[in-house]
Design a protein around this motif. Structure first.
Motif, PDB file in Angstrom:
ATOM      1  N   GLY A 182       0.838  -1.202   0.000  1.00  0.00           N
ATOM      2  CA  GLY A 182       0.000   0.000   0.000  1.00  0.00           C
ATOM      3  C   GLY A 182       0.862   1.237   0.000  1.00  0.00           C
ATOM      4  N   GLN A 183       0.235   2.383  -0.271  1.00  0.00           N
ATOM      5  CA  GLN A 183       0.998   3.627  -0.355  1.00  0.00           C
ATOM      6  C   GLN A 183       1.664   4.011   0.954  1.00  0.00           C
ATOM      7  N   SER A 184       1.072   3.611   2.075  1.00  0.00           N
ATOM      8  CA  SER A 184       1.671   3.977   3.364  1.00  0.00           C
ATOM      9  C   SER A 184       2.633   2.909   3.881  1.00  0.00           C
ATOM     10  N   SER A 185       2.808   1.827   3.128  1.00  0.00           N
ATOM     11  CA  SER A 185       3.684   0.741   3.563  1.00  0.00           C
ATOM     12  C   SER A 185       5.154   1.117   3.422  1.00  0.00           C
ATOM     13  N   SER A 186       5.949   0.671   4.386  1.00  0.00           N
ATOM     14  CA  SER A 186       7.395   0.898   4.308  1.00  0.00           C
ATOM     15  C   SER A 186       8.091  -0.276   3.628  1.00  0.00           C
ATOM     16  N   GLU A 187       7.393  -1.398   3.430  1.00  0.00           N
ATOM     17  CA  GLU A 187       8.026  -2.587   2.848  1.00  0.00           C
ATOM     18  C   GLU A 187       7.859  -2.638   1.340  1.00  0.00           C
ATOM     19  N   TRP A 188       8.955  -2.957   0.671  1.00  0.00           N
ATOM     20  CA  TRP A 188       9.012  -3.135  -0.775  1.00  0.00           C
ATOM     21  C   TRP A 188       9.478  -4.565  -1.021  1.00  0.00           C
ATOM     22  N   HIS A 189       8.700  -5.321  -1.770  1.00  0.00           N
ATOM     23  CA  HIS A 189       9.043  -6.700  -2.086  1.00  0.00           C
ATOM     24  C   HIS A 189       9.530  -6.728  -3.531  1.00  0.00           C
ATOM     25  N   MET A 190      10.732  -7.222  -3.735  1.00  0.00           N
ATOM     26  CA  MET A 190      11.357  -7.184  -5.059  1.00  0.00           C
ATOM     27  C   MET A 190      11.773  -8.582  -5.483  1.00  0.00           C
ATOM     28  N   LEU A 191      11.673  -8.842  -6.762  1.00  0.00           N
ATOM     29  CA  LEU A 191      12.146 -10.083  -7.360  1.00  0.00           C
ATOM     30  C   LEU A 191      13.056  -9.741  -8.519  1.00  0.00           C
ATOM     31  N   TYR A 192      14.112 -10.508  -8.677  1.00  0.00           N
ATOM     32  CA  TYR A 192      14.861 -10.459  -9.926  1.00  0.00           C
ATOM     33  C   TYR A 192      15.293 -11.877 -10.247  1.00  0.00           C
ATOM     34  N   ARG A 193      15.503 -12.121 -11.533  1.00  0.00           N
ATOM     35  CA  ARG A 193      15.728 -13.490 -11.986  1.00  0.00           C
ATOM     36  C   ARG A 193      16.856 -13.511 -13.009  1.00  0.00           C
ATOM     37  N   PHE A 194      17.743 -14.501 -12.831  1.00  0.00           N
ATOM     38  CA  PHE A 194      18.845 -14.712 -13.764  1.00  0.00           C
ATOM     39  C   PHE A 194      18.802 -16.147 -14.274  1.00  0.00           C
ATOM     40  N   ALA A 195      19.368 -16.359 -15.461  1.00  0.00           N
ATOM     41  CA  ALA A 195      19.310 -17.659 -16.130  1.00  0.00           C
ATOM     42  C   ALA A 195      20.018 -18.763 -15.345  1.00  0.00           C
ATOM     43  N   ASP A 196      21.042 -18.419 -14.583  1.00  0.00           N
ATOM     44  CA  ASP A 196      21.774 -19.436 -13.822  1.00  0.00           C
ATOM     45  C   ASP A 196      22.543 -18.762 -12.687  1.00  0.00           C
ATOM     46  N   ALA A 197      23.103 -19.594 -11.823  1.00  0.00           N
ATOM     47  CA  ALA A 197      23.816 -19.088 -10.647  1.00  0.00           C
ATOM     48  C   ALA A 197      25.032 -18.248 -11.031  1.00  0.00           C
ATOM     49  N   GLY A 198      25.720 -18.614 -12.110  1.00  0.00           N
ATOM     50  CA  GLY A 198      26.893 -17.848 -12.542  1.00  0.00           C
ATOM     51  C   GLY A 198      26.523 -16.443 -12.986  1.00  0.00           C
ATOM     52  N   SER A 199      25.445 -16.317 -13.746  1.00  0.00           N
ATOM     53  CA  SER A 199      24.980 -14.994 -14.185  1.00  0.00           C
ATOM     54  C   SER A 199      24.565 -14.148 -12.996  1.00  0.00           C
ATOM     55  N   LEU A 200      23.872 -14.778 -12.041  1.00  0.00           N
ATOM     56  CA  LEU A 200      23.460 -14.064 -10.830  1.00  0.00           C
ATOM     57  C   LEU A 200      24.679 -13.592 -10.051  1.00  0.00           C
ATOM     58  N   ARG A 201      25.670 -14.463  -9.918  1.00  0.00           N
ATOM     59  CA  ARG A 201      26.894 -14.105  -9.190  1.00  0.00           C
ATOM     60  C   ARG A 201      27.592 -12.927  -9.863  1.00  0.00           C
ATOM     61  N   ASP A 202      27.660 -12.935 -11.203  1.00  0.00           N
ATOM     62  CA  ASP A 202      28.286 -11.818 -11.923  1.00  0.00           C
ATOM     63  C   ASP A 202      27.598 -10.498 -11.578  1.00  0.00           C
ATOM     64  N   TRP A 203      26.269 -10.508 -11.533  1.00  0.00           N
ATOM     65  CA  TRP A 203      25.514  -9.293 -11.182  1.00  0.00           C
ATOM     66  C   TRP A 203      25.760  -8.929  -9.716  1.00  0.00           C
ATOM     67  N   GLU A 204      25.622  -9.893  -8.815  1.00  0.00           N
ATOM     68  CA  GLU A 204      25.711  -9.592  -7.388  1.00  0.00           C
ATOM     69  C   GLU A 204      27.111  -9.155  -6.951  1.00  0.00           C
ATOM     70  N   GLU A 205      28.133  -9.554  -7.685  1.00  0.00           N
ATOM     71  CA  GLU A 205      29.505  -9.171  -7.333  1.00  0.00           C
ATOM     72  C   GLU A 205      30.019  -8.001  -8.165  1.00  0.00           C
ATOM     73  N   SER A 206      29.159  -7.439  -9.007  1.00  0.00           N
ATOM     74  CA  SER A 206      29.594  -6.376  -9.917  1.00  0.00           C
ATOM     75  C   SER A 206      29.801  -5.041  -9.207  1.00  0.00           C
ATOM     76  N   ALA A 207      30.671  -4.237  -9.785  1.00  0.00           N
ATOM     77  CA  ALA A 207      30.903  -2.884  -9.272  1.00  0.00           C
ATOM     78  C   ALA A 207      29.640  -2.036  -9.418  1.00  0.00           C
ATOM     79  N   GLN A 208      28.876  -2.261 -10.493  1.00  0.00           N
ATOM     80  CA  GLN A 208      27.650  -1.490 -10.713  1.00  0.00           C
ATOM     81  C   GLN A 208      26.642  -1.736  -9.588  1.00  0.00           C
ATOM     82  N   ARG A 209      26.464  -2.999  -9.215  1.00  0.00           N
ATOM     83  CA  ARG A 209      25.506  -3.310  -8.152  1.00  0.00           C
ATOM     84  C   ARG A 209      25.992  -2.755  -6.818  1.00  0.00           C
TER      85      ARG A 209
END
Length: 188
Positions: free
Chosen positions: A51-78
């Motif tokens: 809701g508009q007054s809620s402080s919680e944000w629920h987010m999902l993101y999806r990667f094709a495999d664990a290696g791709s996810l690791r590249d994103w999660e360990e990136s300088a951009q992230r």
């Protein structure tokens, strides 16, 4: 490569932000999505608030495999993107799921990270002793210094004046000092 690393990985994150900073939070989420979508293996992202007054944000993101996810999660951009939210976004829960079940079915593999629980409060009797150790000398000083000046007032007004004077003294001066001094004993 094991079959597990070939499965798509869905990451569900719960974050908190002050509802008054919703516009900043939405812009921050969009910036993160824009950065993530440039990474190989990125399959999508989404977010919701209850809701508009809620402080919680629920987010999902999806990667094709664990290696791709690791590249994103360990990136300088992230890392840069996450650091840009310091001070207004609190990360409260992260859950990773593999395979299509990340969206629909119970997980084949599941990993959940949650912050450590807050330390337990001291037992009530220790809290009572701590308050008494602060309250006794303040009450004694009040009886000597304040009450003689309130002698002409009725009991209700005396109590009103004394509590108006003593409550801030206890709250902001005495109890913080007493609890700081007794911290080792309170934590045992």
């Amino acid at each position: 490569m094991t079959s597990t690393t070939q499965l798509a990985v869905t990451v569900a994150i719960t974050r908190r932000a002050d509802p008054e900073r919703a516009a900043e939070m939405a812009a921050w989420v969009r910036a993160g999505a824009s950065l993530a979508e440039t990474f190989p293996g990125f399959l999508g992202t989404g977010w919701v608030r209850s809701g508009q007054s809620s402080s919680e944000w629920h987010m999902l993101y999806r990667f094709a495999d664990a290696g791709s996810l690791r590249d994103w999660e360990e990136s300088a951009q992230r890392k840069w993107w996450l650091s840009s939210a310091e001070g207004f976004v609190e990360h409260t829960r992260v859950e990773r799921r593999t395979g299509i079940e990340g969206w629909f079915d119970p997980p084949r593999e599941r990993e959940v990270d949650q912050p450590a629980p807050a330390p337990a409060a001291p037992p009530r009797w220790k809290q009572a002793v701590t308050i008494w150790l602060g309250f006794f000398p303040v009450s004694l000083l009040s009886a000597v210094l304040l009450m003689p000046h309130l002698g002409a007032l009725n009991t209700v007004l005396k109590t009103l004046v004394s509590t108006l004077v003593l409550t801030p003294i206890m709250t902001y001066l005495v109890l913080p000092q007493v609890t700081r001094l007794l911290q080792p004993w309170l934590k045992r």
